[in-house]
Design an enzyme around this catalytic site. Structure first.
Site, PDB file in Angstrom:
ATOM      1  N   GLY A  29       0.848  -1.186   0.000  1.00  0.00           N
ATOM      2  CA  GLY A  29       0.000   0.000   0.000  1.00  0.00           C
ATOM      3  C   GLY A  29       0.879   1.230   0.000  1.00  0.00           C
ATOM      4  O   GLY A  29       2.082   1.155   0.290  1.00  0.00           O
ATOM      5  N   TYR A  30       0.301   2.353  -0.325  1.00  0.00           N
ATOM      6  CA  TYR A  30       1.024   3.614  -0.388  1.00  0.00           C
ATOM      7  C   TYR A  30       0.604   4.499   0.773  1.00  0.00           C
ATOM      8  O   TYR A  30      -0.588   4.707   0.999  1.00  0.00           O
ATOM      9  CB  TYR A  30       0.782   4.289  -1.739  1.00  0.00           C
ATOM     10  CG  TYR A  30       1.452   3.483  -2.829  1.00  0.00           C
ATOM     11  CD1 TYR A  30       2.765   3.742  -3.180  1.00  0.00           C
ATOM     12  CD2 TYR A  30       0.814   2.386  -3.416  1.00  0.00           C
ATOM     13  CE1 TYR A  30       3.420   2.960  -4.110  1.00  0.00           C
ATOM     14  CE2 TYR A  30       1.464   1.595  -4.349  1.00  0.00           C
ATOM     15  CZ  TYR A  30       2.767   1.896  -4.693  1.00  0.00           C
ATOM     16  OH  TYR A  30       3.417   1.109  -5.600  1.00  0.00           O
ATOM     17  N   LEU A  31       1.607   4.967   1.515  1.00  0.00           N
ATOM     18  CA  LEU A  31       1.333   5.844   2.652  1.00  0.00           C
ATOM     19  C   LEU A  31       1.221   7.288   2.188  1.00  0.00           C
ATOM     20  O   LEU A  31       0.518   8.083   2.791  1.00  0.00           O
ATOM     21  CB  LEU A  31       2.440   5.731   3.700  1.00  0.00           C
ATOM     22  CG  LEU A  31       2.753   4.326   4.215  1.00  0.00           C
ATOM     23  CD1 LEU A  31       3.658   4.417   5.428  1.00  0.00           C
ATOM     24  CD2 LEU A  31       1.478   3.558   4.564  1.00  0.00           C
TER      25      LEU A  31
END
Lengths: 160, 160
Positions: A29-31
């Site tokens: 996932g991308y923060l």
């Protein structure tokens, strides 16, 4: 710091399965994603990893990657990811002098299959396996950060 | 993952210098700030550190911190920071049963002095040193991420 040179392709058929080295389940996932960098967290098997990538320049970009505890990775995916989680099974495949990564996506990107190869130089020559399809290195739709936001199931005129 | 409970104060005079434990030069910058998290890189003496902090909830926030090579930290500060770099000298001071951090800012935040103490619980009691000024824990202007964007030199009606 590493500079990553990768080329990414569609896959025409599953002939790669005969050359399989290993299979790993992978969630990422991308923060954060800004015009100049992305911050990615990944849980690959039981290994956590935090990666910061600078802006893409051609097919190269600066990359900083650090191992992190898997429980940190899981918690960041659960609590801090700003996008949907990408879920895929990565197959490492040896072919024609390189190790290829063939990713079979699940969830909202089900049906998408992509092959990547990492090269030592932007102009490095390499042999194309028979199962390799069109190159999509420069197509932003296939960037993982974009697949998290605009998954394959929502595309019109799917190619893969 | 740690939960950080810190209280932050202005400083009335430099009586803390008599209780000094150590001094470290510190540079930090923000790679990304979103409503839900900040990504900070810090070079503290010769140690690099990458920190991901979740959104503040009261005076607590989730925090993930990892050591990184100092040359990575320097390069990220040079190439990837989206804000100005905060430059400060951190003084660790023992006083009244706690170790306080007294930060003297330089550059665009020159003139600002802040003292912080880390507590074990939000309601933990502690003795206030004689040199301690008003509490600013809840004042967003004093968040480091904001000091990087709106430095002290640009404030009207400075308090510190």
């Amino acid at each position: 710091m590493a500079t990553e040179i990768e080329r990414k392709f569609l896959v025409r058929h599953d002939g790669w399965r005969k050359q399989l080295l290993s299979t790993t389940h992978l969630m990422q996932g991308y923060l954060a994603s800004t015009p100049t960098l992305t911050v990615r967290v990944r849980l690959e098997g039981d290994q956590g990893r935090l990666t910061i990538k600078g802006a893409t320049q051609g097919i190269s970009r600066s990359e900083y990657e650090y191992p992190i505890p898997p429980e940190d990775a899981q918690r960041m995916l659960d609590e801090l990811a700003e996008t949907a989680i990408i879920d895929k099974t990565r197959h490492r495949v040896r072919c024609c002098g390189h190790v290829w990564e063939v990713d079979l996506f699940a969830g909202d990107n089900e049906g998408l299959v992509l092959a990547e190869v990492e090269l030592g130089a932007e102009d490095e020559d390499f042999e194309r396996p028979s199962w390799l399809g069109d190159e999509v290195s420069d197509d932003p739709r296939y960037y993982n950060a974009n697949l998290a936001r605009h998954p394959f199931k929502d595309w019109s005129g799917r190619q893969a």
